[in-house]
Scaffold this motif. Sequence first.
Motif, PDB file in Angstrom:
ATOM      1  N   ALA A 129      50.074  43.018  49.801  1.00 24.67           N
ATOM      2  CA  ALA A 129      49.329  43.458  51.000  1.00 24.67           C
ATOM      3  C   ALA A 129      49.596  42.514  52.175  1.00 24.67           C
ATOM      4  CB  ALA A 129      47.837  43.525  50.696  1.00 24.67           C
ATOM      5  N   LYS A 177      43.649  42.634  56.786  1.00 23.25           N
ATOM      6  CA  LYS A 177      43.391  42.607  55.351  1.00 23.25           C
ATOM      7  C   LYS A 177      42.424  41.464  55.059  1.00 23.25           C
ATOM      8  CE  LYS A 177      46.071  40.757  52.207  1.00 23.25           C
ATOM      9  NZ  LYS A 177      45.296  39.523  51.901  1.00 23.25           N
ATOM     10  N   VAL A 184      51.100  43.804  55.653  1.00 23.59           N
ATOM     11  CA  VAL A 184      50.352  43.627  56.907  1.00 23.59           C
ATOM     12  C   VAL A 184      51.196  42.885  57.943  1.00 23.59           C
ATOM     13  CG1 VAL A 184      48.413  42.313  57.896  1.00 23.59           C
ATOM     14  CG2 VAL A 184      48.028  43.843  55.969  1.00 23.59           C
ATOM     15  N   ASN A 240      42.928  45.180  48.914  1.00 26.35           N
ATOM     16  CA  ASN A 240      43.708  44.876  47.712  1.00 26.35           C
ATOM     17  C   ASN A 240      42.814  44.422  46.567  1.00 26.35           C
ATOM     18  OD1 ASN A 240      43.694  42.197  49.400  1.00 26.35           O
ATOM     19  ND2 ASN A 240      44.113  41.607  47.272  1.00 26.35           N
ATOM     20  N   TYR A 276      43.179  49.220  57.676  1.00 29.62           N
ATOM     21  CA  TYR A 276      42.778  48.065  56.862  1.00 29.62           C
ATOM     22  C   TYR A 276      43.477  48.205  55.521  1.00 29.62           C
ATOM     23  CZ  TYR A 276      39.982  44.472  54.616  1.00 29.62           C
ATOM     24  OH  TYR A 276      39.585  43.319  53.967  1.00 29.62           O
ATOM     25  N   VAL A 277      44.118  47.135  55.065  1.00 31.52           N
ATOM     26  CA  VAL A 277      44.785  47.178  53.760  1.00 31.52           C
ATOM     27  C   VAL A 277      43.931  46.410  52.762  1.00 31.52           C
ATOM     28  CG1 VAL A 277      46.884  46.657  52.472  1.00 31.52           C
ATOM     29  CG2 VAL A 277      47.042  47.335  54.876  1.00 31.52           C
ATOM     30  N   ASN A 312      47.546  41.175  46.358  1.00 24.93           N
ATOM     31  CA  ASN A 312      47.213  40.382  47.550  1.00 24.93           C
ATOM     32  C   ASN A 312      48.482  39.975  48.289  1.00 24.93           C
ATOM     33  OD1 ASN A 312      45.723  38.795  49.400  1.00 24.93           O
ATOM     34  ND2 ASN A 312      46.237  36.984  48.191  1.00 24.93           N
ATOM     35  N   GLN A 316      35.426  44.284  50.945  1.00 20.24           N
ATOM     36  CA  GLN A 316      36.543  44.582  51.852  1.00 20.24           C
ATOM     37  C   GLN A 316      36.310  45.913  52.567  1.00 20.24           C
ATOM     38  OE1 GLN A 316      40.537  44.101  50.216  1.00 20.24           O
ATOM     39  NE2 GLN A 316      39.764  42.667  48.699  1.00 20.24           N
TER      40      GLN A 316
END
Length: 416
Positions: A339, A355, A343, A330, A327-328, A336, A365
Amino acid sequence: MIQKPKGTKDILPSEIYRWQYIENKIKTVMENAGMKEIRVPVFENTELFSRGVGETTDVVQKEMYTFEDKGGRSITLRPEGTAGVVRSYIENGMASLATPLKLWYEMAMYRYENVQKGRLREFRQIGTEVIGTQSYLADVEVIDLGVQIFKALGIPNIKLNINSIGCPECRAKYQEALRDFIRPNLEKYCDTCKTRFDKNPMRILDCKEKKCKEMNQNAPTILDYLCDECKEHFENVQKLLKELGINYEIDSTIVRGLDYYTKTVFEFISEDDGLTVLGGGRYDGLVKEVGGQDTPAVGFAMGMERLLELFDKYNPDVAQERKMDLYVANIGDESNLYATKLVKELREEGIFVEKDICQRGIKAQFKYADKQGAKFVITIGDDEVRSGKAMIKNMETGEESEILLNCENIKEKLGQ
Ligand code: HAM
């Protein structure tokens, strides 16, 4: 609230991976035997089933979802797969392809049934149809596919019952003998049996009413009436089954609920609950009946809901849902976009990565990543965007380390 129609089932994301697991296993068994997948329409012209499956069957008389479409045609949702596959075989000129034609399918079927355990109104079948060979070898190959499927899925306690219901010639003689046997007591039989007496007396043997069952106890058996060819065919089937070590029992009461069968018929029954999980047989007259050349065929279909229930019972831990690799997370607008691009790149490399797409804060998140069972989380803020480095957290061990934000490094860290 609007509810789903009686006899239907939602297959939820939380169970779909188990369906996919058994579907993949069965697909492999089918493909290893040279079966090719076919898909035919959910609805057909009603005549296909009334002619193919048979006017006197329960399926046609009581269970079909039939309606008139806006063009005034009588249309029926398929109650089974064989008739549609045979129609497609004829209509698409598949007789010119290499013989035998070996097909398999997974399709939803529709029958207006009394809903009970293992009996739905929308259900799924995986089936096979081998078209173009009259040899007993095909019967055994198809039966063995069934055996292999239960083995591949680790489902025990399955009993194979077989019978032969002969060809139209020997069956006619048997039906006469059966009528002679039933006639003296006909008045005592249930109403359904009475209606079957003239057109389809063998279905009387299939009646579940206690009094009918009792009267049927000493009924003549079809096996005593088989002509030489049908007898030899059935003996050959049995001989080969024995040589392959496939256990079976002969059950001369199997008549099957569909009219197209000839010679060999068989059922795989779960000894746990007595339900038939797989049913099939030879149907040498159907292709001609539906308008094609005289072409022999044999096949089966298995009820997927029944199969899955047994699979769940014996292998609750076998299939695993695919877990999110990464999971990324931000913080802020700049990160954002960074990311989002990262992704996108990682997904193109085959990584299961997510994300935020709700514009939520970092806490929310992390909560999402945790709930979804992400294996790793990378957190990206403005500093990380500038330096091209970030912390990656192993969610299982809690261990954190620094990582360069490029695909190669991330993939290596994820062990991919
Ligand atoms: P069938 O015996 O009608 O045969 O159905 C095959 C299997 O589908 C059954 O053994 C059962 O597992 C499942 N099944 C049938 N009705 C229901 C229901 N209402 N709810 C849940 N499962 C059900 C046929 O359909 C033939 N077309 C098989 C065949 C193929 N014969 C030759 N080729």
